[in-house]
Design a protein around this motif. Structure first.
Motif, short mmCIF file in Angstrom:
data_model
loop_
_atom_site.label_atom_id
_atom_site.label_comp_id
_atom_site.label_asym_id
_atom_site.label_seq_id
_atom_site.Cartn_x
_atom_site.Cartn_y
_atom_site.Cartn_z
N ASN A 98 2.19 11.03 -3.61
CA ASN A 98 1.31 9.51 -2.44
C ASN A 98 0.23 8.97 -3.10
O ASN A 98 0.69 8.08 -2.54
CB ASN A 98 0.83 10.54 -1.91
N CYS A 99 -0.03 9.43 -3.87
CA CYS A 99 -1.56 8.54 -4.71
C CYS A 99 -0.46 7.87 -4.96
O CYS A 99 -1.49 6.53 -5.21
CB CYS A 99 -3.06 9.13 -4.99
N ARG A 100 0.51 7.80 -6.48
CA ARG A 100 0.56 6.99 -6.79
C ARG A 100 1.86 6.23 -6.67
O ARG A 100 1.78 4.32 -7.27
CB ARG A 100 1.63 7.54 -7.65
N ASN A 101 1.33 6.44 -5.27
CA ASN A 101 2.53 5.47 -4.32
C ASN A 101 1.97 4.26 -3.29
O ASN A 101 2.49 3.72 -2.56
CB ASN A 101 3.55 6.22 -3.31
N ILE A 292 -5.24 5.72 9.45
CA ILE A 292 -5.49 4.33 8.68
C ILE A 292 -4.30 4.34 7.48
O ILE A 292 -3.16 4.20 8.23
CB ILE A 292 -6.89 5.27 7.57
N GLY A 293 -4.81 3.76 6.24
CA GLY A 293 -3.92 3.69 5.47
C GLY A 293 -4.64 3.11 4.28
O GLY A 293 -5.16 3.76 3.70
N GLY A 294 -3.72 2.77 2.87
CA GLY A 294 -3.47 3.70 1.58
C GLY A 294 -4.91 2.08 1.37
O GLY A 294 -5.01 1.21 2.37
N ILE A 295 -5.55 2.16 -0.12
CA ILE A 295 -6.43 1.22 -0.25
C ILE A 295 -5.62 -0.05 -0.70
O ILE A 295 -6.29 -1.00 0.14
CB ILE A 295 -7.04 1.59 -1.95
N ALA A 296 -4.70 0.12 -1.01
CA ALA A 296 -3.88 -1.79 -0.94
C ALA A 296 -3.44 -2.19 0.18
O ALA A 296 -3.60 -3.17 -0.23
CB ALA A 296 -3.10 -0.98 -1.82
N GLU A 297 -3.05 -1.27 1.60
CA GLU A 297 -2.93 -2.01 2.59
C GLU A 297 -3.84 -2.23 3.66
O GLU A 297 -4.24 -3.31 4.05
CB GLU A 297 -1.80 -0.32 3.49
N THR A 298 -4.95 -1.44 3.56
CA THR A 298 -6.64 -1.98 3.66
C THR A 298 -7.13 -3.29 3.32
O THR A 298 -7.09 -3.92 4.61
CB THR A 298 -7.19 -0.80 3.22
#
Length: 346
Positions: A98-101, A292-298
């Motif tokens: 999940n982190c890698r994605n 929430i969302g991942g860092i890239a999506e945020t």
């Protein structure tokens, strides 16, 4: 580094001024002078112990914006003077699938929440109701110049919490999207869905915020307190985003979905919800959740909001009004997000 903060000393007790310690800036860290911190309903749930025991004393706050004042030797993305933000997480394993994605929020080892979590050094994370914070640079977002800094704070939780499901389930031209609740989350969901090009409907208990809803970008506004609403809107929507943190009649809302429609829960009520499976199978509907969302999506969300002139509608408050603000949030007496001016903490 010792900094001023506001903390909850125990469950359901008023927050009080305090002083906390922040760790030294490591090679991959960023020191942020916090300018503003949003007040999220999750803060209240957490400090009240609604979601289980917490590590008191606890400094809430995961809608953080400020300015970089120091960076570690290995940091290249952020510089002193940059406008930055921190949301609901400050760490994850970085290794799992999940982190890698790019879905760090769903880290299989558990993401590190901005407050009430265990940091990499074993200490309890403390949030943004404070003057400074030290954060792993990989979890620091850039806040574009196109957004007022105070209005940007709620985007770090409420903004991404609504942007992520709207994006994932395809809100856009030709789609009919309903937003349940016009509060801190809901008002941003309306703005974002409108900017994405969807036809937007607000579903609220009454019509008292109708004028606001239409101003924010809704095309339609209906009162769920009127039983006829559910009959009139049956089978209408492609996507419903439920932002409320209280119980709802899930079956009634599922009945508003068109074929293959999805009801997504982003509000987090303290009590379980239930449904009749026939509400799903009758029209191949889906009931989903999103966090929430991942860092890239945020970062994508922040850039999107800057491009479309989207910020939260806020009421700026000094730190000594935090407890009052909590009471008003619980009474739904805010339009639409309290933001703490952290300059008043000192």
């Amino acid at each position: 580094m010792r900094v001023h903060a506001y903390a909850a000393p125990a469950a359901a007790e008023p927050l009080v001024p305090t002083v906390i310690e922040r760790r030294d800036v490591g090679p991959g860290d960023v020191l942020i002078e916090i300018k503003y911190a949003g007040v999220c309903h999750s803060d209240i749930h957490t400090v009240n112990g609604d979601w289980g025991p917490q590590p008191y004393p606890l400094v809430p706050g995961h809608e953080i914006v400020g300015v970089v004042t120091q960076v570690g030797a290995a940091v290249t993305r952020h510089r002193v003077g940059d406008r930055v933000g921190v949301g609901c997480m400050v760490g994850s394993c970085g290794r799992c699938a999940n982190c890698r994605n790019g879905d760090e929020q769903y880290c299989l080892e558990g993401m590190v929440p901005t407050y009430a979590g265990t940091d990499r050094d074993g200490t309890t994370t403390q949030g943004g109701y404070s003057t400074h914070v030290v954060v792993d640079a990989g979890f620091v977002l850039s806040v574009p110049e196109g957004i007022d800094l105070a209005a940007a704070a709620p985007l770090l939780c409420a903004g991404i919490t609504t942007y992520s499901p709207l994006r994932r389930w395809g809100a856009g031209p030709g789609k009919k999207v309903a937003v349940v609740g016009l509060g801190g989350l809901g008002h941003l969901a309306v703005k974002i869905a409108h900017a994405m090009g969807a036809e937007v409907t607000v579903l609220s208990q009454s019509l008292k915020k109708q004028e606001d809803g239409l101003r924010l970008g809704a095309d339609h506004y209906h009162a769920t307190g009127d039983p006829g609403t559910f009959a009139r809107l049956a089978g209408r929507f492609d996507l419903i985003v439920n932002t409320v943190s209280a119980g709802i009649d899930v079956d009634a809302y599922l009945g508003l979905l068109a074929l293959d429609g999805t009801l997504v829960n982003v509000g987090a009520p303290a009590e379980p919800l239930s449904l009749n499976v026939f509400s799903l199978i009758g029209a191949r509907r889906s009931y989903a959740g999103s966090m929430i969302g991942g860092i890239a999506e945020t970062q994508e969300m922040l850039d999107f909001c800057a491009a479309h002139g989207i910020g939260a509608d806020i009421e700026l408050i000094p730190a000594d009004r935090i407890n009052e603000a909590y009471g008003r949030v619980l009474a739904s007496d805010v339009r639409y997000r309290f933001v703490i001016d952290t300059a008043t903490l000192g």
